[in-house]
Scaffold this motif. Structure first.
Motif, mmCIF file in Angstrom:
data_model
loop_
_atom_site.group_PDB
_atom_site.id
_atom_site.type_symbol
_atom_site.label_atom_id
_atom_site.label_comp_id
_atom_site.label_asym_id
_atom_site.label_seq_id
_atom_site.Cartn_x
_atom_site.Cartn_y
_atom_site.Cartn_z
ATOM 1 N N GLN A 120 0.826 -1.199 0.000
ATOM 2 C CA GLN A 120 0.000 0.000 0.000
ATOM 3 C C GLN A 120 0.863 1.253 0.000
ATOM 4 O O GLN A 120 0.599 2.225 -0.714
ATOM 5 N N LEU A 121 1.904 1.235 0.813
ATOM 6 C CA LEU A 121 2.800 2.389 0.890
ATOM 7 C C LEU A 121 3.563 2.576 -0.415
ATOM 8 O O LEU A 121 3.704 3.702 -0.912
ATOM 9 N N ALA A 122 4.056 1.477 -0.981
ATOM 10 C CA ALA A 122 4.814 1.580 -2.234
ATOM 11 C C ALA A 122 3.929 2.054 -3.380
ATOM 12 O O ALA A 122 4.363 2.843 -4.226
ATOM 13 N N GLN A 123 2.689 1.590 -3.423
ATOM 14 C CA GLN A 123 1.771 2.049 -4.474
ATOM 15 C C GLN A 123 1.479 3.534 -4.329
ATOM 16 O O GLN A 123 1.372 4.259 -5.331
ATOM 17 N N LEU A 124 1.359 4.013 -3.097
ATOM 18 C CA LEU A 124 1.176 5.441 -2.877
ATOM 19 C C LEU A 124 2.385 6.209 -3.392
ATOM 20 O O LEU A 124 2.251 7.265 -4.028
ATOM 21 N N PHE A 125 3.571 5.675 -3.147
ATOM 22 C CA PHE A 125 4.807 6.289 -3.639
ATOM 23 C C PHE A 125 4.802 6.368 -5.161
ATOM 24 O O PHE A 125 5.155 7.407 -5.746
ATOM 25 N N VAL A 126 4.397 5.307 -5.819
ATOM 26 C CA VAL A 126 4.377 5.288 -7.285
ATOM 27 C C VAL A 126 3.389 6.331 -7.817
ATOM 28 O O VAL A 126 3.680 7.049 -8.779
ATOM 29 N N ARG A 127 2.232 6.451 -7.172
ATOM 30 C CA ARG A 127 1.215 7.402 -7.644
ATOM 31 C C ARG A 127 1.626 8.847 -7.442
ATOM 32 O O ARG A 127 1.235 9.713 -8.223
ATOM 33 N N HIS A 128 2.414 9.129 -6.416
ATOM 34 C CA HIS A 128 2.710 10.513 -6.062
ATOM 35 C C HIS A 128 4.134 10.940 -6.395
ATOM 36 O O HIS A 128 4.522 12.069 -6.066
ATOM 37 N N THR A 129 4.901 10.088 -7.032
ATOM 38 C CA THR A 129 6.270 10.449 -7.404
ATOM 39 C C THR A 129 6.366 10.454 -8.921
ATOM 40 O O THR A 129 6.312 9.389 -9.553
ATOM 41 N N PRO A 130 6.501 11.633 -9.525
ATOM 42 C CA PRO A 130 6.486 11.700 -11.000
ATOM 43 C C PRO A 130 7.550 10.829 -11.661
ATOM 44 O O PRO A 130 7.290 10.161 -12.650
ATOM 45 N N ARG A 131 8.763 10.839 -11.111
ATOM 46 C CA ARG A 131 9.862 10.057 -11.693
ATOM 47 C C ARG A 131 10.582 9.302 -10.569
ATOM 48 O O ARG A 131 11.637 9.739 -10.096
ATOM 49 N N PRO A 132 10.057 8.173 -10.152
ATOM 50 C CA PRO A 132 10.714 7.412 -9.079
ATOM 51 C C PRO A 132 12.123 7.002 -9.489
ATOM 52 O O PRO A 132 12.320 6.400 -10.543
ATOM 53 N N HIS A 133 13.083 7.323 -8.658
ATOM 54 C CA HIS A 133 14.464 6.978 -8.962
ATOM 55 C C HIS A 133 14.774 5.530 -8.593
ATOM 56 O O HIS A 133 15.464 4.819 -9.335
ATOM 57 N N ALA A 134 14.277 5.099 -7.425
ATOM 58 C CA ALA A 134 14.596 3.738 -6.980
ATOM 59 C C ALA A 134 13.570 3.266 -5.958
ATOM 60 O O ALA A 134 12.976 4.062 -5.230
ATOM 61 N N LEU A 135 13.398 1.956 -5.926
ATOM 62 C CA LEU A 135 12.589 1.299 -4.901
ATOM 63 C C LEU A 135 13.380 0.109 -4.384
ATOM 64 O O LEU A 135 13.790 -0.755 -5.153
ATOM 65 N N LEU A 136 13.619 0.091 -3.074
ATOM 66 C CA LEU A 136 14.315 -1.010 -2.428
ATOM 67 C C LEU A 136 13.319 -1.735 -1.535
ATOM 68 O O LEU A 136 12.758 -1.140 -0.603
ATOM 69 N N VAL A 137 13.089 -3.003 -1.815
ATOM 70 C CA VAL A 137 12.181 -3.826 -1.022
ATOM 71 C C VAL A 137 13.012 -4.769 -0.167
ATOM 72 O O VAL A 137 13.729 -5.627 -0.694
#
Length: 384
Positions: A120-137
């Motif tokens: 849920q948190l990561a999806q919120l990040f994707v929706r609100h970040t125009p150009r995501p640089h990185a995602l570390l899971v």
């Protein structure tokens, strides 16, 4: 002799009735004034950063429950790279990640979080970040759980209304006791009495200071669930059976598939199995080891499909077999966190797949053939 009729004094009860009415009016007015003051305080402080009000442009974390605070960090659009995970990922320092991979990092891992909460948190990040640089899971056992779709949250609760795009349902929670309490904490912080509960980038050294480390006490915590205080392999290696219950269902990996597919092609995707102590890892040859191996195989296939890096620190290594590296069987010391970031950097930045010697504390299970992004996969199941 006739008794004269008695008369009732009609004015005898009037003072008491008037006093009661005055009390009720005063109590009602006081309650209304208190509610109004609480409402104005909440609107002024905007304690969760989810209301279109507030006196301050920046959000301050003053609540101990990260689930209620991190949505505001994401919506602030200050960071274009985040860490999600459980407490096993919380010590990864955003400053070290920025030096290794660029971008502006926040560590938004949550204590004892389930895979569904992290998504849920990561999806919120994707929706609100125009150009995501990185995602570390940060991967641990919750991502392999066969009941992840049923065991979605913990006793801490999860405010789904903070993670959607409907502002109207946020107003239903402006006057509960927790909201008012956090608003008071924020007001006290704003006048300089207390520091923020956690820095804005979410990074907190939540383990005790290294100077207080007690090796015998830590060793007791590490091995408290292992009777022999050593790892004893199973006599016969367990082999999974086709259709075996509790093995082949991994709903959280379907959610991860959809999450990675929703990222832009240019986003760096990092999946890292966290280095829990060997005492918390499956016993060699046991069924749990076979289940984890199957989960790792599926993670590697998923990473290949989405051009993601999969780095495995959840192996027997000179980190995970050394009791002095841990506070308990899950939580390592700060120095180990720095080594994890260094290992990630080596695995990602090597021009060819890094050669991992036998004494290297990690294994590269998947890496992009070229580029860092992943194609969008609309056919993957959405996480609702």
């Amino acid at each position: 002799m006739d008794t004269p009729p008695q008369t009732v004094d009609q004015t005898a009860g009037k003072p008491a009735a008037a006093a009661w009415r005055a009390f009720v009016l005063t109590a009602t007015a006081t309650f209304a004034a208190l509610m109004l003051a609480c409402l104005l305080l909440v609107l002024a402080m905007n304690p969760y950063g989810n209301l279109p009000t507030g006196l301050f442009a920046t959000h301050v974390i003053m609540d101990i429950n990260q689930r209620y605070q991190y949505p505001a960090i994401v919506r602030a659009k200050t960071y274009d790279a985040i860490v999600i995970g459980t407490s096993t990922s919380r010590l990864l320092d955003p400053s070290a990640l920025e030096r290794a991979f660029g971008g502006r990092w926040a560590n938004l891992a949550m204590n004892d979080s389930r895979a569904w909460e992290q998504v849920q948190l990561a999806q919120l990040f994707v929706r609100h970040t125009p150009r995501p640089h990185a995602l570390l899971v940060g991967i641990d056992s919750v991502w392999c759980a066969p009941d992840a779709d049923q065991n979605r949250i913990t006793r801490r609760g999860f405010p789904e209304w903070m993670y959607d795009e409907d502002l109207l349902n946020d107003w239903l929670y402006v006057l509960n006791t927790t909201t008012v309490d956090v608003a008071v904490r924020q007001a006290v912080q704003r006048v300089g009495i207390f520091p923020p509960r956690v820095p804005h980038n979410g990074y907190e050294v939540f383990v005790p200071p290294d100077a207080t480390y007690d090796a015998p006490k830590a060793r007791d915590k590490i091995w408290q669930f292992v009777r022999e205080r050593r790892i004893v392999p199973a006599r016969q290696p367990y082999r999974l059976k086709p259709g075996e219950p509790g093995v082949w269902q991994t709903p959280a990996l379907d959610w991860l598939e959809h999450l990675l597919g929703a990222l832009p092609d240019t986003t760096l995707r990092l999946l890292a199995l966290m280095p829990v102590h060997i005492a918390a890892q499956p016993r060699p040859g046991h069924k749990t080891e076979a289940v984890l191996a199957e989960c790792k195989r599926r993670l590697a296939a998923l990473a290949d499909r989405h051009r993601a890096h999969l780095i495995d620190f959840m192996i027997p290594s000179e980190i995970t077999t050394n009791d002095d590296n841990y506070w308990d069987n899950l939580h390592y010391r700060v120095g180990v966190a720095a080594r994890i970031v260094d290992g990630l950097a080596v695995a990602v930045q090597a021009p060819v797949p890094a050669q991992t010697a036998a004494d290297t504390p990690w294994r590269s299970l998947a890496r992009p053939a070229s580029g860092t992004g992943a194609p969008h996969n609309p056919g993957a199941p959405a996480m609702r």
